[in-house]
Motif scaffolding. Sequence first.
Motif, short mmCIF file in Angstrom:
data_model
loop_
_atom_site.label_atom_id
_atom_site.label_comp_id
_atom_site.label_asym_id
_atom_site.label_seq_id
_atom_site.Cartn_x
_atom_site.Cartn_y
_atom_site.Cartn_z
N GLU A 10 0.83 -1.20 0.00
CA GLU A 10 0.00 0.00 0.00
C GLU A 10 0.87 1.26 0.00
OE1 GLU A 10 -3.28 -0.67 2.61
OE2 GLU A 10 -3.71 1.48 2.76
N ALA A 11 2.06 1.15 0.60
CA ALA A 11 2.98 2.30 0.63
C ALA A 11 3.70 2.48 -0.71
CB ALA A 11 4.01 2.11 1.75
N GLY A 12 3.44 1.60 -1.67
CA GLY A 12 3.97 1.80 -3.01
C GLY A 12 5.18 0.96 -3.36
N ILE A 13 5.44 -0.09 -2.60
CA ILE A 13 6.56 -0.98 -2.93
C ILE A 13 6.01 -2.38 -3.19
CG2 ILE A 13 8.76 -1.95 -2.16
CD1 ILE A 13 9.04 0.47 -0.28
N PRO A 14 6.29 -2.97 -4.36
CA PRO A 14 5.77 -4.31 -4.66
C PRO A 14 6.37 -5.35 -3.71
CG PRO A 14 6.70 -3.27 -6.64
CD PRO A 14 7.09 -2.42 -5.47
N THR A 15 5.54 -6.29 -3.26
CA THR A 15 5.98 -7.33 -2.34
C THR A 15 5.70 -8.72 -2.89
OG1 THR A 15 3.86 -7.52 -1.18
CG2 THR A 15 5.42 -5.88 -0.34
N LEU A 16 6.50 -9.68 -2.42
CA LEU A 16 6.22 -11.09 -2.65
C LEU A 16 6.41 -11.81 -1.32
CD1 LEU A 16 5.66 -13.51 -4.60
CD2 LEU A 16 8.13 -13.78 -4.71
N SER A 17 5.43 -12.61 -0.90
CA SER A 17 5.52 -13.36 0.34
C SER A 17 5.74 -14.83 0.03
CB SER A 17 4.22 -13.22 1.15
OG SER A 17 3.95 -11.86 1.43
N MET A 18 6.79 -15.42 0.62
CA MET A 18 6.95 -16.87 0.52
C MET A 18 6.03 -17.50 1.58
SD MET A 18 11.09 -17.28 -0.08
CE MET A 18 11.04 -18.89 -0.89
N SER A 19 5.64 -18.76 1.38
CA SER A 19 4.73 -19.39 2.33
C SER A 19 4.90 -20.89 2.32
CB SER A 19 3.28 -19.07 1.94
OG SER A 19 2.38 -19.88 2.69
N SER A 20 4.87 -21.50 3.51
CA SER A 20 4.72 -22.95 3.56
C SER A 20 3.45 -23.31 4.34
CB SER A 20 5.96 -23.62 4.16
OG SER A 20 6.39 -22.97 5.32
N ALA A 21 2.60 -22.33 4.56
CA ALA A 21 1.28 -22.58 5.17
C ALA A 21 0.24 -21.92 4.27
CB ALA A 21 1.22 -22.01 6.58
N ARG A 22 -0.26 -22.71 3.32
CA ARG A 22 -1.09 -22.14 2.27
C ARG A 22 -2.34 -21.46 2.82
NH1 ARG A 22 -4.18 -25.38 -2.52
NH2 ARG A 22 -5.26 -26.15 -0.66
N ASP A 23 -3.01 -22.14 3.77
CA ASP A 23 -4.29 -21.56 4.22
C ASP A 23 -4.08 -20.30 5.04
OD1 ASP A 23 -3.28 -23.09 6.38
OD2 ASP A 23 -5.28 -23.55 7.14
N LEU A 36 5.35 -23.06 -1.04
CA LEU A 36 6.30 -24.18 -1.09
C LEU A 36 5.81 -25.21 -0.08
CD1 LEU A 36 9.11 -25.32 -1.99
CD2 LEU A 36 10.11 -24.01 -0.09
N ASP A 37 5.51 -26.42 -0.55
CA ASP A 37 4.87 -27.44 0.28
C ASP A 37 5.91 -28.19 1.13
OD1 ASP A 37 3.10 -29.17 1.40
OD2 ASP A 37 2.44 -30.11 -0.48
N TYR A 38 6.55 -27.45 2.04
CA TYR A 38 7.56 -27.99 2.95
C TYR A 38 7.04 -27.84 4.39
CZ TYR A 38 11.49 -28.36 -0.41
OH TYR A 38 12.33 -28.72 -1.42
N PRO A 39 7.59 -28.62 5.33
CA PRO A 39 7.18 -28.47 6.74
C PRO A 39 7.55 -27.08 7.27
CG PRO A 39 8.47 -30.49 6.42
CD PRO A 39 8.56 -29.71 5.15
N LEU A 40 6.80 -26.58 8.25
CA LEU A 40 7.10 -25.29 8.87
C LEU A 40 8.55 -25.27 9.34
CD1 LEU A 40 3.96 -24.41 11.04
CD2 LEU A 40 4.41 -23.89 8.64
N GLY A 41 9.18 -24.09 9.19
CA GLY A 41 10.59 -23.98 9.56
C GLY A 41 11.50 -24.17 8.36
N HIS A 42 10.92 -24.27 7.16
CA HIS A 42 11.69 -24.45 5.92
C HIS A 42 11.09 -23.62 4.79
CE1 HIS A 42 11.90 -28.13 8.39
NE2 HIS A 42 13.18 -28.09 8.09
N THR A 43 10.68 -22.39 5.13
CA THR A 43 9.98 -21.55 4.15
C THR A 43 10.80 -21.32 2.89
OG1 THR A 43 9.24 -20.40 6.14
CG2 THR A 43 8.54 -19.49 4.03
N ALA A 44 12.15 -21.30 3.04
CA ALA A 44 12.99 -20.97 1.89
C ALA A 44 13.84 -22.14 1.40
CB ALA A 44 13.89 -19.78 2.24
#
Lengths: 145, 168
Positions: A10-23, A36-44
């Motif tokens: 909203e402040a005008g900077i494009p973002t991308l969020s990684m996620s391993s918890a889809r819902d 990324l369909d990995y267990p929590l603690g491995h987002t990257a």
Amino acid sequence: MGLIARAIEEAGIPTLSMSSARDITRSAWPARSVYLDYPLGHTAGRPNDPELNASIMRDTLTAFEALTEPGAMSHLSYRWSDNDDWKDKVFAPVDSEDSSEQSSEYEDDRVARHDTPQYQTEADEAAAEHSHDGEECLVCAGIDY
Amino acid sequence: MTTTPQSLQPPVDYIPRITAQYSGLGYGEYRWLESEEVPAWTPLSKPISESKLGLICTGGIYASGQTAFHFKDDTSYRAIPTDVDLTELRATHFAYDLTDARKDINVVFPLEQLRSMIDEGALGSLAPHAYTLMGGIYSTRRVTEELIPALVQRVIEDEVDVVLLVPV
């Protein structure tokens, strides 16, 4: 994290969020996300596998440019293992040791919610004390104790 | 090893599982963030290969010499130089298994792979600092009033073109 992503966008900077918890990410609904369909603690990625992790990041940055719909999520194709048995144990009740009880119970495996700094090592605590000795720290910001 | 379709499962639904666990342990109900409005959208101003990227990660990461996070609604953040020696990085948290993060911090703080992307020409550059948070903050009000304004100001001052967020 979704609130932060939405505010930066909203402040005008494009973002991308990684996620391993889809819902959870869908519910928070940031502007762009990759799942990324990995267990929590491995987002990257996976420990000590720099080639795999670079490949995941390459795909992540590609998605940054490819996503054009506000709130869209891209699914990365990596799998944690040949089967998904790890998912059976995630936040699942454990079978009671007492066989006379049929019910399963949850185990509280989380750590107590201490409100003082929780160092990984004692040396870190000493290093932090040393670096903050008589000085106001510019990088440890917003501390509330 | 062949993969049978039966062994594959859809993505884990964390919200019902965590809600059931909290309730089973006798905790009060956790209010998940549910955004109802379509998010704001800012188009990219240039290709990622020419962009300066800001990195924000939860997961309780700090550098040796910094104050560690605490476990009770910690709304503070740390600024970690992006040229930091990776062996100086630590992780501390109440809610996830830290084993792999302590083995290789890049699983939750992807600095090494972002540096590789710069070497490959897939990314322009990194902001001088990455910002790390604890996450797991119950109070939406404190996130909105304390943490978000500070972080928005930092990424604007850093003049980044894009921001990558890595929650745990």
